[in-house]
Each structure stands twice: as C-alpha cells, then as structure tokens.
Enzyme design. Sequence first.
Site, PDB file in Angstrom:
ATOM      1  N   ARG A  50       0.852  -1.202   0.000  1.00 23.38           N
ATOM      2  CA  ARG A  50       0.000   0.000   0.000  1.00 23.38           C
ATOM      3  C   ARG A  50       0.881   1.243   0.000  1.00 23.38           C
ATOM      4  NH1 ARG A  50      -1.379   1.842   4.653  1.00 23.38           N
ATOM      5  NH2 ARG A  50      -2.056  -0.118   5.555  1.00 23.38           N
ATOM      6  N   TYR A 102     -15.785  17.328 -15.617  1.00 20.19           N
ATOM      7  CA  TYR A 102     -16.226  15.925 -15.614  1.00 20.19           C
ATOM      8  C   TYR A 102     -17.285  15.695 -14.511  1.00 20.19           C
ATOM      9  CZ  TYR A 102     -15.953  10.881 -14.936  1.00 20.19           C
ATOM     10  OH  TYR A 102     -16.267   9.575 -14.789  1.00 20.19           O
ATOM     11  N   ASP A 174      -6.682  18.625 -15.430  1.00 24.16           N
ATOM     12  CA  ASP A 174      -7.078  17.252 -15.721  1.00 24.16           C
ATOM     13  C   ASP A 174      -6.737  17.024 -17.197  1.00 24.16           C
ATOM     14  OD1 ASP A 174      -8.488  14.962 -16.525  1.00 24.16           O
ATOM     15  OD2 ASP A 174     -10.056  15.259 -15.028  1.00 24.16           O
ATOM     16  N   LYS A 199      -8.617   5.893 -19.316  1.00 24.12           N
ATOM     17  CA  LYS A 199      -8.943   6.342 -20.666  1.00 24.12           C
ATOM     18  C   LYS A 199      -7.731   6.114 -21.590  1.00 24.12           C
ATOM     19  CE  LYS A 199     -12.568   7.516 -18.313  1.00 24.12           C
ATOM     20  NZ  LYS A 199     -12.776   8.833 -17.760  1.00 24.12           N
TER      21      LYS A 199
HETATM   22  C1  LIG Z   1     -13.159   9.373 -16.475  1.00 25.32           C
HETATM   23  C2  LIG Z   1     -12.681  10.714 -16.059  1.00 25.32           C
HETATM   24  C3  LIG Z   1     -12.376  10.987 -14.718  1.00 25.32           C
HETATM   25  C4  LIG Z   1     -12.595   9.988 -13.603  1.00 25.32           C
HETATM   26  O1  LIG Z   1     -11.799   8.887 -13.741  1.00 25.32           O
HETATM   27  P1  LIG Z   1     -12.189   7.396 -13.232  1.00 25.32           P
HETATM   28  O2  LIG Z   1     -10.980   6.619 -13.577  1.00 25.32           O
HETATM   29  O3  LIG Z   1     -13.422   7.004 -13.989  1.00 25.32           O
HETATM   30  O4  LIG Z   1     -12.463   7.509 -11.777  1.00 25.32           O
HETATM   31  C5  LIG Z   1     -11.886  12.244 -14.418  1.00 25.32           C
HETATM   32  N1  LIG Z   1     -11.710  13.188 -15.372  1.00 25.32           N
HETATM   33  C6  LIG Z   1     -12.024  12.952 -16.667  1.00 25.32           C
HETATM   34  C7  LIG Z   1     -11.820  14.035 -17.663  1.00 25.32           C
HETATM   35  C8  LIG Z   1     -12.515  11.713 -17.055  1.00 25.32           C
HETATM   36  O5  LIG Z   1     -12.834  11.503 -18.335  1.00 25.32           O
END
Ligand SMILES: *Cc1c(COP(=O)(O)O)cnc(C)c1O
Length: 382
Positions: A50, A102, A174, A199
């Site tokens: 962890r 998001y 982000d 993603k």
């Molecule tokens: C999917 C996404 C998130 C969140 O990520 P998870 O892995 O689904 O928790 C945050 N920001 C953006 C722009 C996203 O597309």
Amino acid sequence: MRKDLELDTLAIHAGQSPDPQTGAVMPPIHLSSTFAQQGPGQHRGFEYSRTDNPTRRTLEQCVAALEGGQQGIAFASGSAASAALLGTLAPGDHVVVCDDVYGGTYRLMDKVFAPLGIEWSRVDMTELRTVEAAIKPNTKLLWVETPTNPLLKLVDIKTLGWLAGTHGIRLIVDNTFATPVLQRPLLLGAHAVVHSSTKYLNGHSDVVGGIVITDDEELARRLRFLQNAVGAVPSPFDCYLVLRGLKTLPVRMRRHCETAHALAIFLDSHPRVARVHYPGLPTHPQHALTGRQMTLPGGMITCELRGGLPAARAVLSSTELFVCAESLGGVESLIEHPATMTHASVPADARAALGISDGLIRLSVGLEAEVDLRHDLEQALG
Ligand SMILES: *Cc1c(COP(=O)(O)O)cnc(C)c1O
C-alpha cells in the site's frame, strides 16, 4: 536516463530497464504485499505494497517522465486521484472549477467535499476575466479540464498558470482528454496534472486507474501521505497493464487524432448535423489556441444533431461499429449521449446553460479504419 528523449522513446523506456537479477526486458509484476527486511526497519526501499510497490513505482516514473514532471502518485481511479488532490485542502478553502467539468469531479465537489466545508465556484474558464473575478482570498486551486467534456472547449493553460502564480495558488489540469502526447500542462505552468488512466493512458478499456503528476515537493509529500493513509491504490497487475498500454500511447494518439479529424470534417458537411465541436476545425471558437497549446486536436468529437432527442436516440441505436457506452480513449470507437448518460447527474437547467442539449452526441474515435467508421456514421445518420 537522459531528460531530452522524445515522448515515443520515454513511453517505452522511462522508469524501466532490464531486470538486474534475471535480465527480463519487461518489468515484472510484483504482486507481493510485503517485503523482507534484513533487520527491523532495514529494507530495500519497499516495506508494504500500500505504501510503495515496485510495479506501481515504475508506472509513476513513466507517466511523470511523459508529463515532463518529477513525481507521479498513482491511485485506484481518476476519481481517487482527484479526491486526493481535494483532500489536501482544509475547511474554508475555495476552489474555482471550469463549468463543464467531468461529472464525477462535479459530484466529488458537490456531494463529498462541499459538505466538509470546501467551497467551490464553477465558471467558464475560456475568459481570463471571468476566472480572475471568481478568485477569492480563500481560493487555493484553479481546476481546469481542456478540452472540456463534452463541449471540447479549450482553456488557455499558460494564461491560467500565470494567473495562479500571481495569486499564489495552484493550477490543476485534468489532462485525461489530451494526454501528454497532445499537451504537457506542467511545461505550460500548471502545478499538477491529474489523469484518469482508465482512458487513453491505458487505452484498452480494461483498467480503472488514476495518477497525479507534480513538481511541487510539498504537494507531492501530502499526496503520498494520502495515497498510503487512505489506501486507494492501484493493484500491481493494473499498473502493469497501464505500463503496457503506455508503450503505444504516442502511436495511438496520432492515429486517434488523424481519424477523428477526418470524421469531424465528414460530420461537419452532413445535412443531419447542425454543429460539430472539434478543436481541429477552423470553425472551433478557439481554433488558434489549439495550434498554440496542442500538438494535435484530439480523438474526441461532439456534435449537435438536427432533430434533438429522437435523432440522437436513432443514431445511437443504429451504429454497428461505434458501441453505445460511456468512457473514452480505448482502441474501440464509442458513442454516447451526454444528456442521458455521462451528464445525466448534471441538473437539466445547468445542462441547458452549458449548451448540453438533447441532440448532442459524443464520439470517442478508436483505431478502426477511418472508412469503416465513416460508413457506420453514414448509415446511422441515414
Ligand atoms: C473518467 C474521467 C475521470 C474519472 O476517472 P475514473 O478513472 O473514472 O475515476 C476524471 N476526469 C475525466 C476528464 C474523465 O474523463
């Protein structure tokens, strides 16, 4: 490793060299939860998984190098990474967030951190004056997504980095939609980058993960503390999968962008399509910024269909290659309807104010042949 290597090289080699014990060219997956100590407190850098794990550390080093940063701190999801960043704040602190942030980040602010005393404002960040006006004496973070979701608006990172600097606050970007292949926010003045590695970074729709990259020692120290203390860490196997995906990230991104650009032009001239939002089209309101800030305009396309909800429903149920699903950034093409899927949790009036109409559809363009994807859209629109 040399710092001036190209992204294509870093994606394959950063943080990774053949295993000194076995010569294994690919980094092994260290599943062990605990590590032997020669004596109490005498360990070789790892104690308990962890706290730190060799496979996770390799991933953290690789993504940090891609973003041009020093420190990577990996989490079990993009949401956990965002929550750790927000967890560095104290009650009474204030965050300025871009308006079409998001949905899950909106929910974190609204339902988790606001009740704990973190204040927040949502503003259109395409105008510097609007962002400046939203900054208060207790503001600690500017939280930016660019391109935004689902309208693919661009936010000028360099300008906001400068603004954050003059106010002594941090700019968080982000970078999930763009990836370091298309833009490197830390080099433009951001203080930290957050990713949903679910993603494009992983790119194969088989991992949920997240990561923060920063050069800010103080912030990195607090994030590492939260990573260990809260324990929302990714499994070694997931870290390995993301590392494997990263090796082809630059190649994948170029192809995603090339196909998306061609499809955006096709959709733009289609009679059933009222408007295409794609940063690579000259009609995009911030087309000039695309050229300054991004190497390529991205693999996402959003478009407004003529005929509202019925038209959107018809298209989403008739595509054969584009799979109707949430998420993005995988090798396979996806199509979704923000108003009833990804942005359903945003109240209807807020959606309308943002321009998320019922006829809006969002495409994540995959790596299939462009001609096949175009035919699929053509038949579905027909
Ligand atoms: C999917 C996404 C998130 C969140 O990520 P998870 O892995 O689904 O928790 C945050 N920001 C953006 C722009 C996203 O597309």
